[in-house]
Design a protein around this motif. Structure first.
Motif, short mmCIF file in Angstrom:
data_model
loop_
_atom_site.label_atom_id
_atom_site.label_comp_id
_atom_site.label_asym_id
_atom_site.label_seq_id
_atom_site.Cartn_x
_atom_site.Cartn_y
_atom_site.Cartn_z
N MET A 195 -46.85 12.81 -13.58
CA MET A 195 -48.19 12.81 -14.17
C MET A 195 -48.55 11.48 -14.85
O MET A 195 -49.73 11.23 -15.08
N GLY A 196 -47.54 10.66 -15.16
CA GLY A 196 -47.81 9.36 -15.74
C GLY A 196 -47.69 9.32 -17.26
O GLY A 196 -47.62 10.35 -17.92
N PRO A 197 -47.67 8.10 -17.83
CA PRO A 197 -47.49 7.94 -19.28
C PRO A 197 -48.62 8.52 -20.13
O PRO A 197 -48.38 9.01 -21.23
N ASP A 198 -49.86 8.49 -19.62
CA ASP A 198 -50.97 9.04 -20.40
C ASP A 198 -50.81 10.55 -20.59
O ASP A 198 -51.11 11.08 -21.67
N ALA A 199 -50.35 11.23 -19.54
CA ALA A 199 -50.14 12.68 -19.64
C ALA A 199 -49.02 13.00 -20.63
O ALA A 199 -49.12 13.95 -21.42
N LEU A 200 -47.97 12.20 -20.61
CA LEU A 200 -46.87 12.42 -21.55
C LEU A 200 -47.32 12.15 -22.98
O LEU A 200 -46.96 12.90 -23.91
N ARG A 201 -48.15 11.14 -23.15
CA ARG A 201 -48.68 10.85 -24.48
C ARG A 201 -49.53 12.02 -24.98
O ARG A 201 -49.46 12.40 -26.16
N LYS A 202 -50.28 12.61 -24.10
CA LYS A 202 -51.14 13.75 -24.47
C LYS A 202 -50.30 14.96 -24.88
O LYS A 202 -50.67 15.71 -25.79
N VAL A 203 -49.15 15.15 -24.23
CA VAL A 203 -48.25 16.25 -24.59
C VAL A 203 -47.80 16.09 -26.04
O VAL A 203 -47.79 17.07 -26.81
N ILE A 204 -47.42 14.89 -26.43
CA ILE A 204 -46.94 14.65 -27.79
C ILE A 204 -48.08 14.78 -28.80
O ILE A 204 -47.89 15.29 -29.91
N GLU A 205 -49.25 14.37 -28.42
CA GLU A 205 -50.40 14.45 -29.33
C GLU A 205 -50.91 15.88 -29.49
O GLU A 205 -51.71 16.16 -30.38
N SER A 206 -50.45 16.79 -28.63
CA SER A 206 -50.93 18.19 -28.66
C SER A 206 -49.88 19.16 -29.21
O SER A 206 -49.99 20.37 -28.99
N VAL A 207 -48.88 18.67 -29.90
CA VAL A 207 -47.82 19.55 -30.41
C VAL A 207 -48.36 20.48 -31.48
O VAL A 207 -49.38 20.20 -32.12
N GLU A 208 -47.66 21.59 -31.66
CA GLU A 208 -48.04 22.58 -32.67
C GLU A 208 -46.87 22.80 -33.62
O GLU A 208 -45.71 22.56 -33.26
N PRO A 209 -47.16 23.28 -34.84
CA PRO A 209 -46.06 23.56 -35.78
C PRO A 209 -45.04 24.51 -35.17
O PRO A 209 -45.40 25.48 -34.50
N TYR A 210 -43.77 24.24 -35.40
CA TYR A 210 -42.71 25.02 -34.77
C TYR A 210 -42.80 26.49 -35.18
O TYR A 210 -42.62 27.38 -34.34
N GLN A 211 -43.08 26.77 -36.43
CA GLN A 211 -43.17 28.16 -36.89
C GLN A 211 -44.26 28.92 -36.15
O GLN A 211 -44.11 30.09 -35.82
#
Length: 381
Positions: free
Chosen positions: A356-372
């Motif tokens: 998917m490329g680096p932009d998609a991976l960056r979006k994954v990290i920017e869309s994280v949610e609290p673990y709980q």
């Protein structure tokens, strides 16, 4: 001249005050049951005072834990203010001095009564474990009779490492890992002279403060092994110095993939195992599976936000749970890997980067949610 450690033996220059004053010794009520030897030594002469107290704490007014700390000091273990009964403390090991990285690798525990201290050094090249009693038993009994092995400084030459060749470079190019990223992370390969099979072996050098403290090998066919004597630390530990936010992944290639997406504040667990899942966490000295976390505890304690980007399988999810329990779920966040097709999701950071490329991976990290929140949503499904 030196008595056994069940007596109190204190060495100080004559011009330095003793642990307790002579006035206190002479004015304290003293019995004749046992003898107490106190030595004060200088380079030119020594003085011996022999008196007979009944009980160290009652006769001299010295707390038991302070006497115990004096015994520890004779063994080279210097206690600080964190060394209180009922708590674990991380200290500098006098046997290995924390290796080249100067880690506070000695875990010391003083029992609540203050009459026994036990310790273990978690550096694999040391592993010194022992205990010392206040009184009534020998000064210290070996817990694990293992001869101390001095720290072996690893070097590229000593490990027979060479710059990566065309075949290994092509392997990483296929995974979308650039040569610049490989150079910055000092990824090398094992010299073919070492391998009878002449196969190409990738060498991930584990470095702390720029020095090689470990090395993990991987063939192109996914056969893994670790250099003997490697310290258990997070891969890329130097990349999170003073970082307020970090990412933890499950493999060295995933750490390199995060860098391709612009995230250098990433480290990898040296292994994907999560150990046994029990209701209560083991003590730090018994938590051998996650020794790499405790060895990096000082740096991890400064982090306020931890993104868990482990693999999208049962092992990876178990690792994320284990990490969150030890690091604190309140500061952990969880990634959600995007869908690969109608039936499955991508497994890890490198798969997302590759397809998917680096932009998609960056979006994954920017869309994280609290673990709980992630855990609660999983439990309700």
């Amino acid at each position: 001249m030196l008595t056994n450690l069940s007596s109190i033996c204190l060495y100080r220059p004559l011009r330095t005050a003793l642990f307790f004053s002579t006035h206190n010794l002479l004015s304290s009520p003293i019995s004749s049951n046992t003898s107490l030897h106190i030595w004060s030594c200088s380079s030119s002469s020594s003085t011996q005072v022999q008196i007979a107290p009944a009980n160290v704490e009652q006769s001299i007014g010295v707390p038991k834990v302070d006497v115990l700390k004096q015994k520890l000091e004779l063994l080279g273990i210097i206690c600080d203010s964190s060394c209180v009964p009922g708590h674990y403390s991380n200290l500098l090991c006098p046997k290995c001095n924390g290796g080249r990285s100067l880690e506070r690798s000695l875990s010391l525990y003083i029992v609540q009564k203050g009459d026994l201290a036990r310790w273990r050094c978690f550096r694999t090249d040391c592993n010194w474990a022992d205990k010392v009693f206040l009184e009534g038993k020998a000064g210290h009994n070996e817990v694990k009779k293992k001869e101390f092995q001095p720290f072996r400084q690893m070097t590229e030459e000593g490990l027979r490492l060479v710059p990566i060749g065309e075949k290994v470079t092509a392997y990483f190019n296929e995974r979308k890992i650039s040569e610049e990223t490989l150079r910055r992370n000092a990824v090398m390969q094992l010299s073919n002279d070492v391998q009878r099979s002449k196969e190409d072996v990738i060498a991930f050098t584990y470095r702390h403060k720029g020095l090689i403290v470990g090395c993990k090998y991987r063939t192109l066919e996914k056969r893994f092994w670790t250099e003997r004597g490697s310290e258990k630390i997070l891969y890329g530990i130097d990349d999170i110095n003073d970082a307020a936010e970090i990412i933890i992944v499950e493999g060295e290639i995933d750490k390199l993939s995060m860098e391709e997406a612009g995230f250098c504040n990433c480290v990898s667990a040296p292994g994907g195992g999560a150990g046994k899942n029990s209701p209560t966490l083991p003590s730090m000295e018994k938590d051998t599976t996650f020794q790499y976390l405790w060895n990096c505890k000082q740096k991890l304690d400064k982090v306020s936000r931890i993104i868990l980007a482990t693999d999208n399988d049962a092992t990876g999810q178990a690792l994320a749970r284990a990490l969150a329990r030890r690091l604190g779920t309140n500061r952990c966040w969880q990634v959600s890997w995007p869908k690969k097709d109608e039936f499955s999701c991508f497994k890890d950071a490198n798969e997302v980067l590759k397809y998917m490329g680096p932009d998609a991976l960056r979006k994954v990290i920017e869309s994280v949610e609290p673990y709980q929140l992630c855990i609660s949503e999983t439990e309700t499904k």
